[in-house]
Design a protein around this motif. Sequence first.
Motif, PDB file in Angstrom:
ATOM      1  N   PRO A   1      -3.551   1.269  -4.612  1.00 37.87           N
ATOM      2  CA  PRO A   1      -3.133   0.851  -5.824  1.00 37.87           C
ATOM      3  C   PRO A   1      -2.397   1.706  -6.831  1.00 37.87           C
ATOM      4  CG  PRO A   1      -5.558   0.065  -5.461  1.00 37.87           C
ATOM      5  CD  PRO A   1      -5.195   1.028  -4.567  1.00 37.87           C
ATOM      6  N   LEU A   2      -1.401   1.170  -7.328  1.00 31.45           N
ATOM      7  CA  LEU A   2      -0.532   2.172  -8.409  1.00 31.45           C
ATOM      8  C   LEU A   2      -1.419   2.058  -9.863  1.00 31.45           C
ATOM      9  CD1 LEU A   2       3.015   1.072  -7.548  1.00 31.45           C
ATOM     10  CD2 LEU A   2       1.937   3.258  -6.924  1.00 31.45           C
ATOM     11  N   ASP A   3      -1.033   3.165 -10.396  1.00 25.50           N
ATOM     12  CA  ASP A   3      -1.759   3.365 -11.846  1.00 25.50           C
ATOM     13  C   ASP A   3      -1.086   2.009 -12.654  1.00 25.50           C
ATOM     14  OD1 ASP A   3      -1.889   3.964 -14.509  1.00 25.50           O
ATOM     15  OD2 ASP A   3      -2.392   6.037 -14.099  1.00 25.50           O
ATOM     16  N   PRO A   4      -1.897   1.264 -13.326  1.00 32.05           N
ATOM     17  CA  PRO A   4      -1.129   0.389 -14.374  1.00 32.05           C
ATOM     18  C   PRO A   4      -0.018   0.927 -15.293  1.00 32.05           C
ATOM     19  CG  PRO A   4      -3.483   0.200 -14.098  1.00 32.05           C
ATOM     20  CD  PRO A   4      -3.275   1.744 -13.493  1.00 32.05           C
ATOM     21  N   ASN A   5      -0.157   2.223 -15.428  1.00 31.53           N
ATOM     22  CA  ASN A   5       1.062   2.763 -16.501  1.00 31.53           C
ATOM     23  C   ASN A   5       2.028   3.489 -15.675  1.00 31.53           C
ATOM     24  OD1 ASN A   5      -0.646   2.265 -18.672  1.00 31.53           O
ATOM     25  ND2 ASN A   5      -1.974   3.962 -18.269  1.00 31.53           N
ATOM     26  N   TYR A   6       2.036   3.114 -14.395  1.00 30.00           N
ATOM     27  CA  TYR A   6       3.369   3.733 -13.407  1.00 30.00           C
ATOM     28  C   TYR A   6       4.351   2.623 -13.517  1.00 30.00           C
ATOM     29  CZ  TYR A   6       5.861   5.679  -9.929  1.00 30.00           C
ATOM     30  OH  TYR A   6       6.859   6.175  -8.787  1.00 30.00           O
ATOM     31  N   GLY A   7       5.228   2.919 -14.240  1.00 32.72           N
ATOM     32  CA  GLY A   7       6.430   1.718 -14.474  1.00 32.72           C
ATOM     33  C   GLY A   7       7.616   1.802 -13.345  1.00 32.72           C
ATOM     34  N   GLY A   8       7.884   2.853 -12.714  1.00 37.66           N
ATOM     35  CA  GLY A   8       8.830   2.820 -11.711  1.00 37.66           C
ATOM     36  C   GLY A   8       9.047   4.336 -11.200  1.00 37.66           C
ATOM     37  N   GLY A   9       9.604   4.255 -10.017  1.00 33.13           N
ATOM     38  CA  GLY A   9       9.744   5.649  -9.158  1.00 33.13           C
ATOM     39  C   GLY A   9       9.678   5.311  -7.728  1.00 33.13           C
ATOM     40  N   LEU A  10       9.678   6.663  -7.132  1.00 37.53           N
ATOM     41  CA  LEU A  10       9.776   6.587  -5.740  1.00 37.53           C
ATOM     42  C   LEU A  10       8.260   5.832  -5.000  1.00 37.53           C
ATOM     43  CD1 LEU A  10      10.259  10.341  -5.113  1.00 37.53           C
ATOM     44  CD2 LEU A  10      11.802   8.247  -4.311  1.00 37.53           C
ATOM     45  N   SER A  11       7.360   5.603  -5.777  1.00 36.15           N
ATOM     46  CA  SER A  11       6.151   4.908  -5.318  1.00 36.15           C
ATOM     47  C   SER A  11       6.454   3.249  -5.120  1.00 36.15           C
ATOM     48  CB  SER A  11       4.868   5.141  -5.953  1.00 36.15           C
ATOM     49  OG  SER A  11       4.457   6.648  -5.975  1.00 36.15           O
ATOM     50  N   CYS A  12       7.528   2.794  -5.855  1.00 33.63           N
ATOM     51  CA  CYS A  12       7.874   1.454  -5.907  1.00 33.63           C
ATOM     52  C   CYS A  12       9.042   1.089  -5.145  1.00 33.63           C
ATOM     53  CB  CYS A  12       7.942   1.057  -7.250  1.00 33.63           C
ATOM     54  SG  CYS A  12       6.417   0.769  -8.124  1.00 33.63           S
ATOM     55  N   CYS A  13       9.687   2.104  -4.579  1.00 38.22           N
ATOM     56  CA  CYS A  13      10.978   1.594  -3.641  1.00 38.22           C
ATOM     57  C   CYS A  13      10.984   2.431  -2.612  1.00 38.22           C
ATOM     58  CB  CYS A  13      12.188   2.142  -4.458  1.00 38.22           C
ATOM     59  SG  CYS A  13      12.424   3.846  -5.010  1.00 38.22           S
ATOM     60  N   TYR A  14       9.710   2.277  -1.767  1.00 39.72           N
ATOM     61  CA  TYR A  14       9.435   2.882  -0.417  1.00 39.72           C
ATOM     62  C   TYR A  14      10.110   2.245   0.600  1.00 39.72           C
ATOM     63  CZ  TYR A  14       5.470   0.147  -0.668  1.00 39.72           C
ATOM     64  OH  TYR A  14       4.604  -0.899  -1.074  1.00 39.72           O
ATOM     65  N   ASP A  15      10.343   2.777   1.962  1.00 38.02           N
ATOM     66  CA  ASP A  15      10.812   2.088   2.997  1.00 38.02           C
ATOM     67  C   ASP A  15      10.412   0.540   3.086  1.00 38.02           C
ATOM     68  OD1 ASP A  15      12.849   2.154   5.245  1.00 38.02           O
ATOM     69  OD2 ASP A  15      10.834   1.691   6.363  1.00 38.02           O
ATOM     70  N   GLY A  16      11.347  -0.404   3.192  1.00 42.98           N
ATOM     71  CA  GLY A  16      11.031  -1.868   3.339  1.00 42.98           C
ATOM     72  C   GLY A  16      10.787  -2.583   2.206  1.00 42.98           C
TER      73      GLY A  16
END
Length: 412
Positions: A209-224
């Motif tokens: 699970p991502l940190d709820p405060n993480y709004g965007g970055g590499l962890s949201c646009c990974y392969d696929g």
Amino acid sequence: MSLIGSQGVVFLLVIALLATCGQNSKARPTFENGLKSMVYLSSKITLHPGSVSNKYYYDIEFPKGHIAVKSFNAEVVDEAGNPVSLQQTYLHHWIASRYYERVGSEDRNYNANPGFDQSDIIMDRNAGICDHVLDQFFGLGAETRKTSTHIPDPYGIEVGNPLEVPSGYEEKWMLNIHTIDTRGVVDALGCTECRCDLYNVTNDKYGQPLDPNYGGGLSCCYDGTQCKVKNGIESVERHLYLKYTVKWVDWSDSIVPVKIFMLDVTDTWQNTGIHDCLVEYDVEQSTTGISANDHTSTRISSVKFPISGDVVYAVGHQHRGGLGSALYRKDGREICLSKPIYGIGNEVGNEAGYVVGMSTCYPKPGSMKIVEGETLTMEFNYSSEKSHTGVMGHFYILVFESSMDSNYLVSW
């Protein structure tokens, strides 16, 4: 069965020829101003509107032998060999890394994740400074077409030295290519900044699970992953390639070797004493910019440099919204000021609103020295008129290691 026109046949022949050059190590290099040059193609990148490809391609084609690399350029092309617009496919980044693979181990031409921890692979990282990240030898992003990568004489990046290869291993190269198809998306800027809400992502690529405060970055646009597209957009698949050009000379005693350093403005060293580079960060929208007539967000970080030497080349890396970057010595002298070049049109390489290049620095040989242990300061500026997620602030510098009392002179 449809018939292919003569123009289509020519296009198919062109891409077949490029593919042959990129996949056949027996292809011969061309010669230009004393340099050897070879054009290669990566493996096929398959995309559809809104989709993301972020793959690692092992054992790519690369010049053989003991050589000095003088430049490494790249761009995304389609099946006909035509350059592809950033307005259709955003090149988030490409990086080329060297590794050693155990002789006789299983071939791995592609893997969604790097095999850094696999026993058959030893990654050969650059000279630092970030621990376990940003370890590439070469790499850029959307700015790749208009950013100079040429290394001036007599310098070069040494590769292929058989004395450096561990016993029982062979030297190979890997590409990581991160592309985002923005055809038909609802928010192209949001997609390229990897905003999590547009990708409907709540877990990272490992399922955590991502940190709820993480709004965007590499962890949201990974392969696929998939960025949101407009209603009614047809999912038309397309196949692309990274076309990369390497220029080099055979190694000789007349070449002066340089070391590669990657600096990151998110480096925690100043506070922790550890070079834990976070790679990316967010820029918040300014709440005082209108009244102060200033929409600039500045991030500053310092690092201790590990060697003494002369700076040969430097360039900053910024994303859309970047306003410029600077690297300073301890005494405040400027090592490099690297500014983004923005496109102003619709043609490939001049896409309006996109960073299509970064200015580079070539100090006169011997004029910009760094002392071992000296603290260097980075400054990266972004526009805060709007918020930005997943921006980056990196400096790629080449340094010829030398003693500060050395009488060694280098001339052009």
